[in-house]
Write an enzyme that holds these catalytic residues in place. Structure first.
Site, short mmCIF file in Angstrom:
data_model
loop_
_atom_site.label_atom_id
_atom_site.label_comp_id
_atom_site.label_asym_id
_atom_site.label_seq_id
_atom_site.Cartn_x
_atom_site.Cartn_y
_atom_site.Cartn_z
N HIS A 72 0.85 -1.20 0.00
CA HIS A 72 0.00 0.00 0.00
C HIS A 72 0.88 1.24 0.00
O HIS A 72 1.68 1.43 0.91
CB HIS A 72 -0.91 0.02 1.24
CG HIS A 72 -2.13 -0.83 1.09
ND1 HIS A 72 -3.31 -0.56 1.73
CD2 HIS A 72 -2.35 -1.94 0.34
CE1 HIS A 72 -4.22 -1.45 1.37
NE2 HIS A 72 -3.66 -2.31 0.54
N TYR A 200 -9.59 5.49 6.87
CA TYR A 200 -9.78 5.90 8.27
C TYR A 200 -10.82 7.00 8.28
O TYR A 200 -10.64 8.02 7.61
CB TYR A 200 -8.47 6.46 8.84
CG TYR A 200 -7.39 5.44 9.12
CD1 TYR A 200 -6.46 5.09 8.15
CD2 TYR A 200 -7.29 4.84 10.37
CE1 TYR A 200 -5.45 4.16 8.41
CE2 TYR A 200 -6.28 3.92 10.65
CZ TYR A 200 -5.38 3.58 9.66
OH TYR A 200 -4.40 2.66 9.94
N PRO A 292 -4.94 0.85 18.60
CA PRO A 292 -4.57 0.31 17.27
C PRO A 292 -4.70 1.32 16.12
O PRO A 292 -4.34 1.02 15.00
CB PRO A 292 -5.53 -0.85 17.08
CG PRO A 292 -6.60 -0.68 18.06
CD PRO A 292 -6.09 0.16 19.17
N LYS A 296 0.48 0.50 15.25
CA LYS A 296 1.84 0.50 15.80
C LYS A 296 2.10 -0.64 16.80
O LYS A 296 3.24 -0.83 17.22
CB LYS A 296 2.10 1.83 16.52
CG LYS A 296 2.20 3.02 15.57
CD LYS A 296 3.36 2.88 14.63
CE LYS A 296 3.13 3.62 13.32
NZ LYS A 296 3.66 2.91 12.17
P1 FAS Z 1 0.86 -11.02 22.19
O1 FAS Z 1 -0.11 -10.65 23.26
O2 FAS Z 1 0.43 -11.09 20.78
O3 FAS Z 1 1.48 -12.46 22.51
C1 FAS Z 1 1.82 -12.81 23.83
C2 FAS Z 1 1.80 -14.32 23.91
O4 FAS Z 1 2.23 -14.71 25.22
C3 FAS Z 1 0.40 -14.89 23.72
O5 FAS Z 1 0.43 -15.93 22.75
C4 FAS Z 1 0.02 -15.43 25.10
O6 FAS Z 1 -0.77 -16.59 25.03
C5 FAS Z 1 1.37 -15.73 25.70
N1 FAS Z 1 1.41 -15.66 27.18
C6 FAS Z 1 0.81 -14.76 27.98
N2 FAS Z 1 1.10 -15.02 29.27
C7 FAS Z 1 1.90 -16.12 29.28
C8 FAS Z 1 2.53 -16.89 30.29
N3 FAS Z 1 2.38 -16.55 31.59
N4 FAS Z 1 3.26 -17.96 29.96
C9 FAS Z 1 3.43 -18.29 28.63
N5 FAS Z 1 2.86 -17.60 27.61
C10 FAS Z 1 2.10 -16.54 27.94
N6 FAS Z 1 -2.01 -3.97 16.80
C11 FAS Z 1 -2.08 -3.37 15.60
O7 FAS Z 1 -1.05 -2.88 15.09
N7 FAS Z 1 -3.29 -3.29 14.92
C12 FAS Z 1 -4.44 -3.84 15.44
O8 FAS Z 1 -5.51 -3.76 14.82
C13 FAS Z 1 -4.40 -4.49 16.68
N8 FAS Z 1 -5.52 -5.06 17.23
C14 FAS Z 1 -5.44 -5.66 18.46
C15 FAS Z 1 -6.58 -6.25 19.07
C16 FAS Z 1 -6.49 -6.86 20.33
C17 FAS Z 1 -7.72 -7.48 20.98
C18 FAS Z 1 -5.27 -6.88 21.02
C19 FAS Z 1 -5.16 -7.49 22.41
C20 FAS Z 1 -4.15 -6.29 20.44
C21 FAS Z 1 -4.22 -5.69 19.16
N9 FAS Z 1 -3.11 -5.13 18.52
C22 FAS Z 1 -3.15 -4.53 17.33
C23 FAS Z 1 -1.84 -5.17 19.15
C24 FAS Z 1 -1.27 -6.54 18.87
O9 FAS Z 1 -1.15 -6.75 17.50
C25 FAS Z 1 0.04 -6.61 19.61
O10 FAS Z 1 0.82 -5.44 19.41
C26 FAS Z 1 0.84 -7.82 19.23
O11 FAS Z 1 0.03 -8.94 19.43
C27 FAS Z 1 2.07 -7.82 20.12
O12 FAS Z 1 2.62 -9.07 20.03
P2 FAS Z 1 3.29 -9.75 21.33
O13 FAS Z 1 4.15 -8.74 22.02
O14 FAS Z 1 3.87 -11.01 20.83
O15 FAS Z 1 2.08 -10.01 22.36
C1 PHB Z 2 -6.32 -4.06 10.64
O1 PHB Z 2 -6.35 -4.33 9.43
O2 PHB Z 2 -6.65 -4.87 11.54
C2 PHB Z 2 -5.86 -2.68 11.07
C3 PHB Z 2 -5.28 -1.84 10.13
C4 PHB Z 2 -4.86 -0.57 10.51
C5 PHB Z 2 -5.03 -0.17 11.83
C6 PHB Z 2 -5.60 -1.02 12.78
C7 PHB Z 2 -6.02 -2.29 12.40
O3 PHB Z 2 -4.64 1.09 12.19
#
Ligand code: FAS
Ligand code: PHB
Length: 389
Positions: A72, A200, A292, A296
């Site tokens: 993009h 957006y 989100p 980032k």
């Molecule tokens: P994660 O939370 O992805 O991974 C952590 C891992 O550790 C999980 O698999 C968990 O099961 C495991 N874990 C936890 N506790 C543990 C323990 N005690 N022992 C062993 N394992 C354990 N970011 C965006 O850029 N755009 C978005 O649209 C977006 N939407 C999101 C929606 C939701 C609901 C959430 C919660 C986050 C969202 N994010 C989004 C942010 C998301 O993408 C995070 O930045 C990304 O998952 C970060 O990755 P990790 O740091 O690996 O953490």
């Molecule tokens: C998504 O595609 O899930 C998405 C894209 C851009 C954002 C947040 C979420 O800023």
């Protein structure tokens, strides 16, 4: 058992770090609380900065990403029914890649399995011991057995609700938090995206975002009340509300369909400092959370991984600890810039309860300035495509 590095958490942070370390000949074990399928069942981020793509290339895990990811060159911003384009490529020379976090995680799990690197699933009661000494170790339960891994370093990649951040003593940790008075209701649908770029939208009914995963899978979000639950929203109600928040031309051509996933994410800005305590390093959501809006979350996790990976390689290959000693300082510099951009962009697009008439005028003037001013668009684009590591 012994390993050079124990990585707690098998999400994108932990897996990317594990794969990079493996390629550098550094042995890391990943401990994941859930099953692989459970982790892959989460629908989260969708936009990758080129910094993350380059790390995936270095990790040797970009075949599918380059084949299936969408390049993009810009994005659309919709304000009160009108849209304007921000051209990342023209302003910064850099695009972003649209490729779901689920697929990034899948690719990393597949690569880890091929490499024969060790991942322990369904671990429970993970406890980090002696992280402030040079002989740390981790204990955990798995299928009823208590296990122990002695190691040199521990990477806390276990997300916001993990154990790693909590291991750092309260008198060492400084936490900064802002919560937002709304959430994002997200829907995944097997329908073609409404536009070939993300939209957006700031509308008088609230924020909306039109995104995608591929030519047949779309991801949509609308700002919703914190008291809402996904089951409060029928598919029909969701599509009707989304159409009211995007430009009429887009609403007309929007293809709707059954939601194959529907979830609500609360919005939060959060940072813990420092991101290191002794032999424990925090990475990704374990250390920081962003709304989100600016895409980032995953991308800032990647920059943490970049700094920690290079610091560990320097330590093991050159016996030089400067990289790990400066990890927290370097990671936080970029974390705070991502926090600022995500907070600012969220303020630009969402409708806040109790927003005064003046506040609304300021928001509209901010949007008009972004629409009309090239240097403001360049600053936006530089943040969105990813500031340098
Ligand atoms: P994660 O939370 O992805 O991974 C952590 C891992 O550790 C999980 O698999 C968990 O099961 C495991 N874990 C936890 N506790 C543990 C323990 N005690 N022992 C062993 N394992 C354990 N970011 C965006 O850029 N755009 C978005 O649209 C977006 N939407 C999101 C929606 C939701 C609901 C959430 C919660 C986050 C969202 N994010 C989004 C942010 C998301 O993408 C995070 O930045 C990304 O998952 C970060 O990755 P990790 O740091 O690996 O953490
Ligand atoms: C998504 O595609 O899930 C998405 C894209 C851009 C954002 C947040 C979420 O800023």
């Amino acid at each position: 058992m012994r390993a050079q590095v124990v990585i707690i958490g098998g999400g994108p942070s932990g897996l990317l770090l594990g794969q990079l370390l493996h390629r550098a000949g550094i042995e890391a074990v990943v401990l994941e609380r859930k099953t692989r399928d459970y982790v892959l069942g989460r629908v989260r981020a969708g936009v990758l900065e080129t910094g993350l793509v380059r790390l995936m290339e270095e990790a040797g895990v970009v075949g599918r990403l380059h084949r299936e990811g969408f390049v993009h060159d810009g994005t659309q911003i919709a304000v009160g029914g009108e849209m304007f384009h921000i051209d990342f490529k023209a302003l910064t020379g850099t695009p972003v890649i649209v490729y779901g976090q689920t697929e990034v995680t899948r690719d990393l799990y597949d690569a880890r399995a091929v490499a024969g690197a060790r991942t322990e699933f369904e671990v429970e009661h993970v406890v980090i011991h002696d992280a402030d000494t040079d002989r740390p170790y981790v204990t955990y339960d798995q299928h009823g057995d208590r296990k122990r891994i002695d190691c040199d370093f521990i990477a806390g990649c276990d997300g916001f609700h993990g154990v790693s951040r909590q291991t750092i003593p309260l008198n060492v940790r400084r936490e900064y938090e802002k919560t937002y008075p709304f959430g994002w209701l997200g829907v995944l649908s097997e329908t073609p995206p409404v536009h070939d770029e993300l939209i957006y939208a700031n509308s008088d009914r609230g924020f909306a975002l039109c995104s995608m995963r591929n030519a047949h899978l779309s991801r949509y979000y609308i700002q919703c009340a914190l008291s809402d639950h996904p089951e409060d929203w029928t598919d029909k109600a969701f599509w009707t509300e989304l159409k009211r928040r995007i430009p009429a031309e887009m609403a007309e051509r929007l293809e709707t369909g059954p939601a194959i996933e529907k979830s609500i994410a609360p919005l939060r800005s959060f940072v813990t400092e420092p991101m290191r305590w002794g032999r424990l390093f925090l990475c990704g959501d374990a250390a920081h959370i962003v709304p989100p809006t600016g895409a980032k979350g995953l991308n800032t996790a990647a920059s943490d991984v970049n700094y920690l990976y290079r610091g560990l390689v320097r330590y093991y290959q050159d016996g030089d600890s400067e990289g790990i000693d400066r990890y927290s300082e370097k990671a936080l510099l970029r974390v705070w810039k991502a926090e600022r951009f995500s907070w600012w962009f969220s303020g630009l697009l969402h409708r806040y309860p109790h927003q005064s008439a003046f506040d609304l005028k300021m928001q509209q003037a901010d949007l008009a300035f972004l629409r009309d001013n090239e240097s403001q668009q360049r600053a936006f684009a530089e943040n969105y495509v990813g500031l340098p590591y």
